[in-house]
Design a protein around this motif. Sequence first.
Motif, PDB file in Angstrom:
ATOM      1  N   GLN A  62       0.846  -1.198   0.000  1.00 61.33           N
ATOM      2  CA  GLN A  62       0.000   0.000   0.000  1.00 61.33           C
ATOM      3  C   GLN A  62       0.882   1.248   0.000  1.00 61.33           C
ATOM      4  OE1 GLN A  62      -2.311   0.377   3.568  1.00 61.33           O
ATOM      5  NE2 GLN A  62      -3.677   1.929   2.734  1.00 61.33           N
ATOM      6  N   MET A  63       0.522   2.217  -0.840  1.00 61.85           N
ATOM      7  CA  MET A  63       1.238   3.488  -0.889  1.00 61.85           C
ATOM      8  C   MET A  63       0.443   4.537  -0.101  1.00 61.85           C
ATOM      9  SD  MET A  63       3.618   2.306  -2.799  1.00 61.85           S
ATOM     10  CE  MET A  63       3.883   1.010  -4.022  1.00 61.85           C
ATOM     11  N   ARG A  64       1.148   5.299   0.736  1.00 63.21           N
ATOM     12  CA  ARG A  64       0.475   6.263   1.607  1.00 63.21           C
ATOM     13  C   ARG A  64       1.046   7.664   1.422  1.00 63.21           C
ATOM     14  NH1 ARG A  64      -0.436   3.067   7.403  1.00 63.21           N
ATOM     15  NH2 ARG A  64      -1.512   1.253   6.496  1.00 63.21           N
ATOM     16  N   PRO A  65       0.188   8.655   1.254  1.00 60.30           N
ATOM     17  CA  PRO A  65       0.673  10.031   1.102  1.00 60.30           C
ATOM     18  C   PRO A  65       1.407  10.497   2.356  1.00 60.30           C
ATOM     19  CG  PRO A  65      -1.653   9.843   0.479  1.00 60.30           C
ATOM     20  CD  PRO A  65      -1.280   8.574   1.178  1.00 60.30           C
ATOM     21  N   VAL A  94      -3.101  15.155  -2.428  1.00 62.26           N
ATOM     22  CA  VAL A  94      -2.652  13.971  -3.158  1.00 62.26           C
ATOM     23  C   VAL A  94      -2.267  14.343  -4.585  1.00 62.26           C
ATOM     24  CG1 VAL A  94      -3.380  11.744  -4.103  1.00 62.26           C
ATOM     25  CG2 VAL A  94      -3.972  12.350  -1.749  1.00 62.26           C
ATOM     26  N   LYS A  95      -3.098  15.139  -5.242  1.00 64.21           N
ATOM     27  CA  LYS A  95      -2.819  15.535  -6.623  1.00 64.21           C
ATOM     28  C   LYS A  95      -1.584  16.433  -6.708  1.00 64.21           C
ATOM     29  CE  LYS A  95      -7.144  16.901  -7.314  1.00 64.21           C
ATOM     30  NZ  LYS A  95      -8.332  17.457  -7.996  1.00 64.21           N
ATOM     31  N   ARG A  96      -1.383  17.255  -5.708  1.00 66.74           N
ATOM     32  CA  ARG A  96      -0.247  18.188  -5.732  1.00 66.74           C
ATOM     33  C   ARG A  96       1.068  17.492  -5.410  1.00 66.74           C
ATOM     34  NH1 ARG A  96      -0.677  21.837  -0.930  1.00 66.74           N
ATOM     35  NH2 ARG A  96       0.562  20.156   0.006  1.00 66.74           N
ATOM     36  N   ASP A  97       1.081  16.682  -4.358  1.00 69.89           N
ATOM     37  CA  ASP A  97       2.331  16.104  -3.867  1.00 69.89           C
ATOM     38  C   ASP A  97       2.594  14.692  -4.385  1.00 69.89           C
ATOM     39  OD1 ASP A  97       2.536  18.442  -2.440  1.00 69.89           O
ATOM     40  OD2 ASP A  97       1.932  17.557  -0.522  1.00 69.89           O
ATOM     41  N   THR A  98       1.572  13.991  -4.797  1.00 70.40           N
ATOM     42  CA  THR A  98       1.623  12.574  -5.191  1.00 70.40           C
ATOM     43  C   THR A  98       2.518  11.797  -4.221  1.00 70.40           C
ATOM     44  OG1 THR A  98       3.386  12.903  -6.859  1.00 70.40           O
ATOM     45  CG2 THR A  98       1.087  13.087  -7.596  1.00 70.40           C
ATOM     46  N   TYR A  99       3.594  11.168  -4.727  1.00 76.20           N
ATOM     47  CA  TYR A  99       4.427  10.299  -3.895  1.00 76.20           C
ATOM     48  C   TYR A  99       5.607  11.037  -3.270  1.00 76.20           C
ATOM     49  CZ  TYR A  99       7.080  10.480  -8.222  1.00 76.20           C
ATOM     50  OH  TYR A  99       7.756  10.935  -9.324  1.00 76.20           O
ATOM     51  N   GLN A 100       5.701  12.351  -3.468  1.00 73.43           N
ATOM     52  CA  GLN A 100       6.839  13.097  -2.915  1.00 73.43           C
ATOM     53  C   GLN A 100       6.841  13.011  -1.391  1.00 73.43           C
ATOM     54  OE1 GLN A 100       9.003  14.146  -5.096  1.00 73.43           O
ATOM     55  NE2 GLN A 100       7.626  13.634  -6.799  1.00 73.43           N
ATOM     56  N   GLY A 101       8.006  12.762  -0.811  1.00 78.30           N
ATOM     57  CA  GLY A 101       8.124  12.673   0.641  1.00 78.30           C
ATOM     58  C   GLY A 101       7.698  11.334   1.210  1.00 78.30           C
ATOM     59  N   THR A 102       7.409  10.356   0.345  1.00 76.43           N
ATOM     60  CA  THR A 102       7.003   9.029   0.807  1.00 76.43           C
ATOM     61  C   THR A 102       8.122   8.026   0.527  1.00 76.43           C
ATOM     62  OG1 THR A 102       6.041   8.210  -1.264  1.00 76.43           O
ATOM     63  CG2 THR A 102       4.659   9.662   0.081  1.00 76.43           C
ATOM     64  N   SER A 149      -3.747   5.236  -2.741  1.00 78.04           N
ATOM     65  CA  SER A 149      -2.630   4.324  -2.976  1.00 78.04           C
ATOM     66  C   SER A 149      -2.404   4.153  -4.470  1.00 78.04           C
ATOM     67  CB  SER A 149      -2.916   2.967  -2.330  1.00 78.04           C
ATOM     68  OG  SER A 149      -1.841   2.071  -2.542  1.00 78.04           O
ATOM     69  N   GLU A 150      -3.475   3.969  -5.231  1.00 82.42           N
ATOM     70  CA  GLU A 150      -3.340   3.780  -6.674  1.00 82.42           C
ATOM     71  C   GLU A 150      -2.918   5.065  -7.368  1.00 82.42           C
ATOM     72  OE1 GLU A 150      -6.185  -0.006  -7.739  1.00 82.42           O
ATOM     73  OE2 GLU A 150      -6.790   1.978  -8.411  1.00 82.42           O
ATOM     74  N   TYR A 151      -3.408   6.200  -6.892  1.00 80.74           N
ATOM     75  CA  TYR A 151      -3.017   7.471  -7.502  1.00 80.74           C
ATOM     76  C   TYR A 151      -1.508   7.660  -7.376  1.00 80.74           C
ATOM     77  CZ  TYR A 151      -3.663  12.277  -9.122  1.00 80.74           C
ATOM     78  OH  TYR A 151      -3.624  13.446  -9.869  1.00 80.74           O
ATOM     79  N   LEU A 152      -0.965   7.403  -6.181  1.00 76.62           N
ATOM     80  CA  LEU A 152       0.471   7.531  -5.971  1.00 76.62           C
ATOM     81  C   LEU A 152       1.248   6.539  -6.834  1.00 76.62           C
ATOM     82  CD1 LEU A 152      -0.475   9.264  -3.549  1.00 76.62           C
ATOM     83  CD2 LEU A 152       1.269   8.141  -2.169  1.00 76.62           C
ATOM     84  N   ASP A 159       5.859   8.815 -14.012  1.00 69.31           N
ATOM     85  CA  ASP A 159       7.040   9.678 -13.876  1.00 69.31           C
ATOM     86  C   ASP A 159       8.337   8.919 -14.148  1.00 69.31           C
ATOM     87  OD1 ASP A 159       5.462  11.819 -13.289  1.00 69.31           O
ATOM     88  OD2 ASP A 159       6.007  11.949 -11.170  1.00 69.31           O
ATOM     89  N   HIS A 160       8.364   7.617 -13.835  1.00 73.94           N
ATOM     90  CA  HIS A 160       9.578   6.815 -13.997  1.00 73.94           C
ATOM     91  C   HIS A 160       9.500   5.902 -15.222  1.00 73.94           C
ATOM     92  CE1 HIS A 160       9.844   8.150  -9.811  1.00 73.94           C
ATOM     93  NE2 HIS A 160      11.139   7.947  -9.902  1.00 73.94           N
ATOM     94  N   ASP A 161       8.492   6.109 -16.043  1.00 76.95           N
ATOM     95  CA  ASP A 161       8.319   5.364 -17.299  1.00 76.95           C
ATOM     96  C   ASP A 161       8.327   3.854 -17.077  1.00 76.95           C
ATOM     97  OD1 ASP A 161       7.781   5.241 -20.009  1.00 76.95           O
ATOM     98  OD2 ASP A 161       9.895   5.202 -20.585  1.00 76.95           O
ATOM     99  N   ILE A 162       7.698   3.403 -15.994  1.00 78.83           N
ATOM    100  CA  ILE A 162       7.511   1.973 -15.753  1.00 78.83           C
ATOM    101  C   ILE A 162       6.290   1.518 -16.552  1.00 78.83           C
ATOM    102  CG2 ILE A 162       6.959   0.219 -14.010  1.00 78.83           C
ATOM    103  CD1 ILE A 162       8.409   2.011 -11.965  1.00 78.83           C
ATOM    104  N   PRO A 163       6.391   0.506 -17.380  1.00 79.21           N
ATOM    105  CA  PRO A 163       5.243   0.070 -18.181  1.00 79.21           C
ATOM    106  C   PRO A 163       4.022  -0.263 -17.324  1.00 79.21           C
ATOM    107  CG  PRO A 163       7.243  -0.932 -19.014  1.00 79.21           C
ATOM    108  CD  PRO A 163       7.620  -0.245 -17.729  1.00 79.21           C
ATOM    109  N   VAL A 164       2.860   0.230 -17.728  1.00 74.03           N
ATOM    110  CA  VAL A 164       1.629   0.001 -16.971  1.00 74.03           C
ATOM    111  C   VAL A 164       0.523  -0.481 -17.895  1.00 74.03           C
ATOM    112  CG1 VAL A 164       2.180   1.701 -15.191  1.00 74.03           C
ATOM    113  CG2 VAL A 164       0.834   2.399 -17.177  1.00 74.03           C
TER     114      VAL A 164
END
Length: 330
Positions: A62-65, A94-102, A149-152, A159-164
Amino acid sequence: MEHKMLKYRMLALLVWVTAFVVTAGDSTRVRVGMAWQPNEAAFERVIMSIEAAGGEAVILPQMRPAGFEYDSIALCGKYVDEMGVLLQKYADIVKRDTYQGTNTDSLMRGMQAVVFLGGGDISPTLFAEPQPWHMLADDSPANATRDVSEYLTMAYCLDHDIPVLGLCRGMQMLGVVSGAPLIQDLGNFYDEMGINYHYLHREQRDAEGKRHYTPHDVIVKDRNSLLYSIALQDTIHDVPSWHHQVVGCAENTPLRVTGVTPTDGVDIIEAIERTDKTFALGVQFHPEEAVRQHVKGSDEASRFMPLDEAVAYFKMLISAAQGRATHEKN
């Protein structure tokens, strides 16, 4: 244009190469993450599909802001409204910071591709232009914990060009993170236009209150697309479908619409792609359900697309990850 066409032809070729490469040993298998959600039973058909394509399926954490508070797994109550929708002020964070600081970077380490699964509706506060909740009692309640979690995860992958590969809700999340609007309910959408909607995209509930997948066709709009390089046909027949929400349009976003289903006089979007990424494809249908039914020998399997056509979506994802890894090494 020639460069893009060459890219898609190379990906198509890699589908067949990967089928042999990934069987050489566990160390060569592409690790395909599945975006976290609380219902682990939902992973079964996707695990089956990834393994049928030769990959190694991994359930992502799980990804957490940053700074958000949780009660065990779930977001604390202060973050959601009475419907379970993420409150706007937190959606904006969430939209502004996404995964930054996590610690998303460490949690994603070793993942070469990611599948985003189907499921319930996304909190409309996360849309680029927020909407009020649809308030339909008959449909899946919001799950803000899964949404963030999914948004992050999606933001990190892009951002990292991981295939999705996004499946149904997963396609919608690709659309939301890329700035596209969603139509929150097709029934209401058609009602507002004064058109009689015949529920082509999912069956109505039966006498026992159950709902089932329904087959329909998808028109491929562009032969120079990921969708065509997978399907290798202008019409994809009998895709398993179960949805009432869709991406509304791709205008003013980095997305391109590559598949539609003409429905009661309107083209409903069935596939979107990010052409600025190695592989970022969303399909509104469920190839993984076709895989499950064929592998398990279901009596219903013949209603849906053949097994090899369904597995091809996962093979192409794995091939894209293989190609990206090779390019980085060189």
